[in-house]
Design a protein around this motif. Structure first.
Motif, PDB file in Angstrom:
ATOM      1  N   PRO A  56       5.047 -11.051  -5.062  1.00  0.00           N
ATOM      2  CA  PRO A  56       5.309  -9.986  -6.038  1.00  0.00           C
ATOM      3  C   PRO A  56       5.600 -10.475  -7.456  1.00  0.00           C
ATOM      4  O   PRO A  56       5.016  -9.950  -8.414  1.00  0.00           O
ATOM      5  CB  PRO A  56       6.495  -9.234  -5.418  1.00  0.00           C
ATOM      6  N   PRO A  57       6.469 -11.478  -7.660  1.00  0.00           N
ATOM      7  CA  PRO A  57       6.680 -11.941  -9.041  1.00  0.00           C
ATOM      8  C   PRO A  57       5.400 -12.482  -9.679  1.00  0.00           C
ATOM      9  O   PRO A  57       5.168 -12.287 -10.884  1.00  0.00           O
ATOM     10  CB  PRO A  57       7.734 -13.045  -8.890  1.00  0.00           C
ATOM     11  N   ASP A  60       3.326  -9.573 -10.704  1.00  0.00           N
ATOM     12  CA  ASP A  60       3.863  -8.994 -11.934  1.00  0.00           C
ATOM     13  C   ASP A  60       3.438  -9.816 -13.143  1.00  0.00           C
ATOM     14  O   ASP A  60       3.143  -9.269 -14.219  1.00  0.00           O
ATOM     15  CB  ASP A  60       5.393  -8.918 -11.861  1.00  0.00           C
ATOM     16  N   LEU A  63      -0.128  -8.772 -14.077  1.00  0.00           N
ATOM     17  CA  LEU A  63      -0.249  -7.431 -14.653  1.00  0.00           C
ATOM     18  C   LEU A  63       0.478  -7.306 -16.001  1.00  0.00           C
ATOM     19  O   LEU A  63       0.132  -6.438 -16.808  1.00  0.00           O
ATOM     20  CB  LEU A  63       0.265  -6.393 -13.661  1.00  0.00           C
ATOM     21  N   GLN A  64       1.468  -8.159 -16.244  1.00  0.00           N
ATOM     22  CA  GLN A  64       2.080  -8.170 -17.578  1.00  0.00           C
ATOM     23  C   GLN A  64       1.080  -8.654 -18.625  1.00  0.00           C
ATOM     24  O   GLN A  64       1.132  -8.230 -19.791  1.00  0.00           O
ATOM     25  CB  GLN A  64       3.316  -9.070 -17.576  1.00  0.00           C
ATOM     26  N   PRO A  67      -2.843  -5.654 -17.664  1.00  0.00           N
ATOM     27  CA  PRO A  67      -2.353  -4.461 -16.951  1.00  0.00           C
ATOM     28  C   PRO A  67      -3.405  -3.700 -16.164  1.00  0.00           C
ATOM     29  O   PRO A  67      -3.049  -2.983 -15.227  1.00  0.00           O
ATOM     30  CB  PRO A  67      -1.787  -3.595 -18.085  1.00  0.00           C
ATOM     31  N   ARG A  76      -1.022  -5.274  -5.370  1.00  0.00           N
ATOM     32  CA  ARG A  76       0.370  -4.869  -5.504  1.00  0.00           C
ATOM     33  C   ARG A  76       0.688  -3.718  -4.532  1.00  0.00           C
ATOM     34  O   ARG A  76       1.790  -3.628  -3.998  1.00  0.00           O
ATOM     35  CB  ARG A  76       0.667  -4.464  -6.944  1.00  0.00           C
ATOM     36  N   TYR A  83       7.943  -5.651  -2.177  1.00  0.00           N
ATOM     37  CA  TYR A  83       8.632  -5.159  -3.379  1.00  0.00           C
ATOM     38  C   TYR A  83       9.882  -4.375  -2.986  1.00  0.00           C
ATOM     39  O   TYR A  83      10.944  -4.516  -3.604  1.00  0.00           O
ATOM     40  CB  TYR A  83       7.699  -4.255  -4.191  1.00  0.00           C
ATOM     41  N   GLN A  87      13.665  -5.112  -4.161  1.00  0.00           N
ATOM     42  CA  GLN A  87      14.331  -4.184  -5.078  1.00  0.00           C
ATOM     43  C   GLN A  87      15.525  -3.483  -4.433  1.00  0.00           C
ATOM     44  O   GLN A  87      16.519  -3.191  -5.109  1.00  0.00           O
ATOM     45  CB  GLN A  87      13.329  -3.127  -5.569  1.00  0.00           C
ATOM     46  N   ARG A 124       4.412   4.898  -8.218  1.00  0.00           N
ATOM     47  CA  ARG A 124       3.700   3.841  -8.955  1.00  0.00           C
ATOM     48  C   ARG A 124       2.337   3.564  -8.337  1.00  0.00           C
ATOM     49  O   ARG A 124       1.321   3.465  -9.032  1.00  0.00           O
ATOM     50  CB  ARG A 124       4.541   2.557  -8.959  1.00  0.00           C
ATOM     51  N   ASP A 128      -1.264   4.158 -10.140  1.00  0.00           N
ATOM     52  CA  ASP A 128      -2.168   3.028 -10.371  1.00  0.00           C
ATOM     53  C   ASP A 128      -3.538   3.273  -9.750  1.00  0.00           C
ATOM     54  O   ASP A 128      -4.584   3.021 -10.371  1.00  0.00           O
ATOM     55  CB  ASP A 128      -1.573   1.752  -9.781  1.00  0.00           C
TER      56      ASP A 128
END
Length: 603
Positions: A56-57, A60, A63-64, A67, A76, A83, A87, A124, A128
């Motif tokens: 997951p990181p 991310d 996608l940062q 996107p 994802r 995730y 979380q 989310r 997406d």
């Protein structure tokens, strides 16, 4: 010119050296921290190393920097559970089987946080995937985005269908289910060979096939659009048949045993037993002999044998296994319960569903339950279990049984009869509820057979009076019976008059002498009846029996003849019912007839 470390990464990855490949990627990322491609390669390496919690990181990071990268957005979605655990992890003291009112504040707060995170992740994912599916070639070009390939569009449809169908944050509405099915169909249209899509559609069809049955069972049973299994579950036929198409494709293309199991199970539910057997045989042919799940497939295959009789026998045995058969004599109450289970099991064997079989043999209404018990006793006369005679030691049986047989043996020897054996009919224990010794004799030729036994009643109280009266156990029951069978299917029995109300006709000649007739009188009368029968039927020969195996065979032949006669008169005549019920005739006669009808509807 590419960086040397990237060349080494490619070499290591292709060679399956994923840890080494990851080290090269990490070194490159220190020099190129804004590269989305490097983050994506890191995701792939972590997956190969099964370091899923670190994915997951890395996603991310992709996608940062990019996107709208379709592959990362869809992956994802695949990692939603990871995730969620990161979380909003479950509290260490949480136990799934405890309700919210039974947990600590800390556990309750953790659950609340997890539910909120779950909802946010679902929103989310839906957003997406809808954004991806709304992307067109024209808008993609206008916005500088790469157009999706057919396989990517298909995967996005598939993922969105799964999210909509399996939302855990609330009930899934009919509109969402219909949209999910439409999305899944689109995915398969774009990529018809994708096994995962076909399997999901088949699973969906099987789930949607289930029908929630409440009160209108009679109408449902006449609806050709529905299928009813022997366990009493209803399915929509069209949905099951649609599932068959996709499961068959998945099995034929992937050869995964689990796909075959689902296919064969639905074919069985549809009554397509031969096709189900073919699928099981295909799986077993390719499956190693020592495969851990091979035995399970063999057991499942048995259910489809003999046009589904295997399943009926399996369910019947489940009922019979519920009986506490410890070999001890049963109380009347236990005997009645056992006979109810035996009757239900027989109904299942003849095609009744479990629910119908139980409904026909068990009731909360006292009068109906008594009528059921009487009807079962009547049917037990027609459908008596095979005797399964086993030679026994007389000293193992109650003294009153030994004395009765000793008196019979003394009288038999006085007129030249020969003892064959002492035996117990093990197959009749469930019906009788107690162990009973029989002593068998024959004449020199084996043409005449004689059986002697006695049994004591189980005191039932007022409620059980009718059953005791019907089964002839109101008093200690002593029986001496002469039997001869013939090669034309005929049978002659001679016995003292007893409380039993049953009469026979057809190929059965039943002679009843006065209740206190001696054994010698019985044998004389029986021989005269046999001689008369042979004189009237010169081409017929009597069956000769000299051992216990012959006694068993003759007993079974007699059972078959009696069953045929009982069935020919719908199991009981009105005259027999009047004798059985006496002053209770008006109260119970119609109820007994109705229970006989219900219990034999599948015969």
């Amino acid at each position: 010119m590419q960086h040397p470390d990237f060349d080494e990464f490619k070499r290591s990855y292709r060679a399956g050296e994923y840890a080494q490949a990851l080290s090269f990627i990490d070194r490159l990322m220190s020099s190129f921290p804004q590269s989305a491609a490097l983050f994506w390669h890191r995701v792939n390496c972590l997956e190969k190393l099964e370091r899923y919690a670190e994915v997951p990181p890395a996603l991310d990071g992709v996608l940062q920097r990019m996107p709208d990268y379709a592959a990362a957005l869809m992956k994802r979605v695949d990692y939603t559970d990871w995730y969620l655990d990161q979380q909003a992890p479950l509290h260490g003291d949480d136990e799934d089987d405890l309700g919210d009112e039974s947990v600590s504040t800390a556990v309750a707060n953790a659950r609340t946080a997890r539910a909120a995170a779950q909802l946010n992740l679902e929103h989310r994912n839906i957003a997406d995937l809808r954004k991806l599916l709304n992307r067109t070639d024209a808008s993609g070009a206008a916005e500088g985005k790469t157009a999706l390939s057919n396989s990517e569009i298909a995967q996005a449809n598939f993922l969105l269908a799964n999210v909509l169908r399996n939302r855990e944050s609330g009930d899934v509405g009919q509109h969402e289910l219909e949209e999910a099915r439409d999305l899944l169909n689109k995915a398969i249209t774009l990529c018809p060979a994708q096994i995962d899509y076909r399997l999901a559609r088949a699973d969906d069809a099987r789930r949607l096939a289930w029908v929630d049955v409440q009160d209108d069972v009679a109408r449902l049973d006449t609806d050709s659009a529905l299928v009813r299994t022997y366990s009493g579950i209803y399915f929509k036929r069209a949905e099951l048949e649609a599932a068959v198409v996709d499961y068959r494709y998945c099995w034929e293309q992937a050869k995964v045993p689990g796909h075959a199991m689902k296919l064969a199970t639905i074919l069985h539910d549809l009554g397509r037993y031969d096709e189900a057997l073919q699928v099981y045989d295909q799986v077993l042919t390719q499956m190693p002999i020592d495969a851990p799940h091979r035995e399970y497939f063999i057991e499942k295959r048995k259910l489809s044998e003999n046009s589904g009789a295997g399943e009926r026998e399996h369910m019947a045995q489940l009922l019979l296994n519920s009986l506490d058969d410890d070999g001890k004599d049963r109380s009347l109450h236990d005997s009645m319960a056992a006979q109810a289970m035996v009757g239900a099991a027989e109904a299942i064997r003849h095609g009744a569903s479990v629910s119908d079989a139980l409904a026909a043999h068990i009731s909360d209404d006292p009068d109906t339950m008594q009528a059921m018990n009487i009807a079962r006793q009547i049917l037990s006369v027609a459908h008596e279990a095979k005797p399964e005679l086993v030679a026994v030691d007389a000293s193992d049986y109650p003294r009153y049984q030994q004395k009765h047989c000793q008196r019979a043996e003394k009288a038999a020897q006085a007129i030249g009869l020969i003892k064959i054996a002492d035996a117990e009919a093990m197959g009749l224990f469930t019906m009788l509820g107690q162990h009973v010794m029989l002593r068998f004799f024959r004449d020199d030729s084996g043409e005449l057979g004689l059986a002697s036994f006695t049994m004591k009643p189980k005191w039932p109280g007022l409620i059980g009076f009718l059953l005791m009266f019907l089964s002839g156990k109101w008093k200690q029951h002593r029986m001496i019976e002469c039997v001869t069978t013939f090669d034309d299917g005929g049978m002659i029995t001679t016995q003292p008059h007893s409380i039993s109300p049953f009469e026979y006709g057809g190929k059965i000649i039943q002679n009843k002498l006065p209740a206190k007739a001696s054994l010698a009188d019985l044998v004389t009368a029986h021989r005269g009846s046999v001689a008369s029968y042979l004189q009237q039927n010169p081409s017929v020969k009597s069956v000769r029996v000299t051992d216990l195996a012959g006694v068993e065979a003759r007993w079974i032949a007699g059972q078959e003849a009696k069953a045929a006669y009982r069935e020919s008169i719908n199991y009981v005549s009105d005259a027999e019912l009047q004798i059985m019920l006496g002053s209770h005739y008006e109260r119970f006669a119609d109820k007994v007839r109705e229970q006989l009808r219900l219990m034999t509807v599948y015969s």
